[in-house]
Design an enzyme around this catalytic site. Structure first.
Site, short mmCIF file in Angstrom:
data_model
loop_
_atom_site.label_atom_id
_atom_site.label_comp_id
_atom_site.label_asym_id
_atom_site.label_seq_id
_atom_site.Cartn_x
_atom_site.Cartn_y
_atom_site.Cartn_z
N GLN A 102 0.86 -1.18 0.00
CA GLN A 102 0.00 0.00 0.00
C GLN A 102 0.90 1.23 0.00
OE1 GLN A 102 -2.18 1.49 3.56
NE2 GLN A 102 -4.01 0.93 2.40
N TYR A 172 -6.60 10.61 3.88
CA TYR A 172 -5.20 10.84 3.60
C TYR A 172 -5.15 11.89 2.49
CZ TYR A 172 -3.59 6.88 6.47
OH TYR A 172 -3.28 6.06 7.51
N ALA A 347 -9.67 -8.20 7.06
CA ALA A 347 -8.66 -7.66 7.97
C ALA A 347 -8.81 -8.25 9.36
CB ALA A 347 -8.73 -6.14 8.00
N ARG A 348 -9.81 -7.77 10.13
CA ARG A 348 -9.90 -8.17 11.54
C ARG A 348 -10.08 -9.67 11.72
NH1 ARG A 348 -14.60 -4.06 13.09
NH2 ARG A 348 -15.04 -4.52 10.90
#
Length: 393
Positions: A102, A172, A347-348
Site C-alpha cells: 500500500q 489521507y 482484515a480483523r
C-alpha cells in the site's frame, strides 16, 4: 446469459498477476516497522497470513515521502528499505501467496511532531496529532507527491511486489482533496469535483506509467467519508468512472470513513475508548476519556456492511472491484461474488485467525471467531494483533 458466479477459492487474474484465490488480506497498519525499515516481526506477520491461505497479503502502510508518514516508524520508499522489503516479498512468495504494497501520502493524517517535518493538506488547519497546523500544499508540493508515487511503484517492482495499492481513502492526502469539507481551495485543485479529483487521478496515472503491466495496480477509494459535508457515494461513483476511463488501475477496493474525523465508520462495531486512552500519553489520554466519544463513535456491525454502498459503484463501472467490510466467512464471500465483485478483502477476522482461509477451504461452514470488539485498533502502537488470543513468539 449472465456470467457464472466466480469461485472465491479458485485462482483469478488481477491485472497481470494470477492469485491462487480471490481473497486479499487487507492493508492493516502493522505497527511493526522501525525507523522506516522492515523488521523480522513484520515479515512474520505477513508470512502467517500467507501460510494461512490468502491469495495476496497487503503491506501497510508504505509512505512515498517523509512528510507522508503517519509517524516516523513507518516504512518509506528509500534505498535503505529495499533489502528488507525484498526479504519480506521472498518470504511471502515462499508460502505461495502474492504480496502488495500500500503506497500513499498521509497528508493531514500525518503526525508532524513524530515525523519532524510539517504535514500538508488542502488547506491550513489545526492538527491535533502534532499540536500545530497542517500547511496548505502548494502546486509544487502536489507535483512532488505525484512523482513520489511513481518512484514508489518502480521501487515496489524492484523489491519483488506483485501489486501496489494506491491509498485514495480515509482523508489521507488524495482523499482530503476529494472532500468538499476539507478542500475549500479556489485553484485548479479545488471547487468542482473534477478539480478535487485531479490529485487522485494524477497519482493513479503516475503509478500506472511507472508500473506498466509488470505488476497489478489497485486503488483504495472512499465511497463515503462518514462526516457531514464530506465526500460521499454520488461523487465516489463519478470518480470511479473517471478512473476506469483513465485506465490507470486494475481494480478498485471500496472503503469508507475518515482517519481524521470518523475512523469507526470503516470499522463498525464497538468503539474501544478505554483501550485507546490506555496507550496514549497523559495529556491526550485525558482528552480521549473526556471527549473521545465524539471522535470514536460506535456503529452497528453486520456482515458485508459496505456491500449496499459498493453495489452502487458496481452498477456504474465494469472494472474489477474488491469488496471490503465485514467479510468474515464463505457465505458473505459468495454473496459478494454473486453481486459482481471479483475479489474480497479481509482484515480483523484474519488478525484473530490467520489460518481462517485454509479452514474455510476444508469446511465451507467455518465461521469467524472475531467478535468485532475493535480492541485490535489501539495495538497499532505496539504491534497490531488480536488481544483475545495468545500471539506466536
Amino acid at each position: 446469459m449472465s456470467d457464472p458466479v466466480p469461485d472465491v477459492l479458485a485462482p483469478a487474474k488481477l491485472g497481470p498477476v494470477t492469485l491462487r484465490n480471490r481473497i486479499i488480506k487487507a492493508a492493516t497498519y502493522e505497527g511493526l516497522s522501525r525507523d522506516g525499515l522492515v523488521t523480522d516481526e513484520l515479515i512474520g506477520f505477513h508470512v502467517r497470513h500467507a501460510a494461512g491461505g490468502v491469495g495476496m497479503t497487503t503491506v501497510a502502510y508504505c509512505a512515498v515521502s517523509p512528510d507522508g508518514r503517519t509517524d516516523r516508524r513507518q516504512i518509506q520508499w528509500t534505498d535503505r528499505a529495499l533489502p528488507g522489503l525484498r526479504r519480506l516479498t521472498d518470504a511471502v512468495h515462499h508460502e505461495g501467496a502474492a504480496v502488495s504494497a500500500q503506497i500513499g501520502h498521509a497528508g493531514p493524517v500525518a503526525d508532524p511532531r513524530s515525523n519532524r517535518v510539517p504535514a500538508i493538506g488542502p488547506a491550513r488547519r489545526f492538527n491535533p496529532l502534532g499540536g500545530g497546523f497542517t500547511r496548505a500544499a502548494t502546486k509544487a508540493d502536489l507535483e512532488r507527491v505525484v512523482r513520489a508515487h511513481g518512484r514508489a511503484a518502480a521501487m515496489a517492482i524492484e523489491a519483488g511486489f506483485d501489486a501496489v495499492e494506491v491509498h485514495l481513502g480515509h482523508n489521507y492526502l488524495a482523499s482530503a482533496f476529494l472532500s468538499p469539507r476539507l478542500n475549500r481551495r479556489t485553484d485548479e485543485y479545488g471547487g468542482p469535483l473534477e478539480n478535487r479529483a485531479r490529485l487522485a487521478r494524477d497519482i493513479a496515472r503516475a503509478v500506472r506509467d511507472a508500473a506498466g503491466d509488470r505488476i497489478a495496480v489497485i486503488a483504495k477509494l472512499n465511497m463515503d467519508d462518514g462526516v457531514p459535508g464530506g465526500f460521499g457515494l454520488d461523487e465516489a461513483v463519478r470518480v470511479a468512472r473517471w478512473i476506469e476511463r483513465d485506465g490507470s488501475v486494475d481494480a478498485l477496493e471500496l472503503t469508507a470513513g475518515s482517519s481524521l474525523l470518523n475512523p469507526m465508520y470503516l470499522f463498525r462495531g464497538e468503539a474501544p475508548l478505554r483501550e485507546f486512552a490506555a496507550v496514549m500519553p497523559p495529556p491526550i489520554r485525558l482528552g480521549v476519556r473526556l471527549v473521545g466519544g465524539r471522535f470514536l463513535r460506535g456503529y452497528p456491525y453486520e456482515d458485508g456492511y459496505l456491500l449496499p454502498q459498493a453495489r452502487q459503484v458496481r452498477a456504474a463501472v465494469s472494472m474489477p472491484l474488491i469488496a471490503l467490510g465485514g467479510i468474515t466467512n464463505r457465505r458473505v464471500m459468495d454473496r459478494a461474488m454473486r453481486d459482481g465483485f471479483q475479489f474480497v478483502a479481509m482484515a480483523r477476522a484474519l488478525l484473530r485467525e490467520p489460518d481462517l482461509i485454509n479452514r474455510i477451504k476444508e469446511d465451507a461452514d467455518t465461521g469467524s471467531l472475531c467478535i468485532h470488539c475493535n480492541k485490535c485498533m489501539p495495538t497499532i502502537y505496539r504491534g497490531t494483533r488480536c488481544v483475545l488470543v495468545e500471539q506466536p513468539a
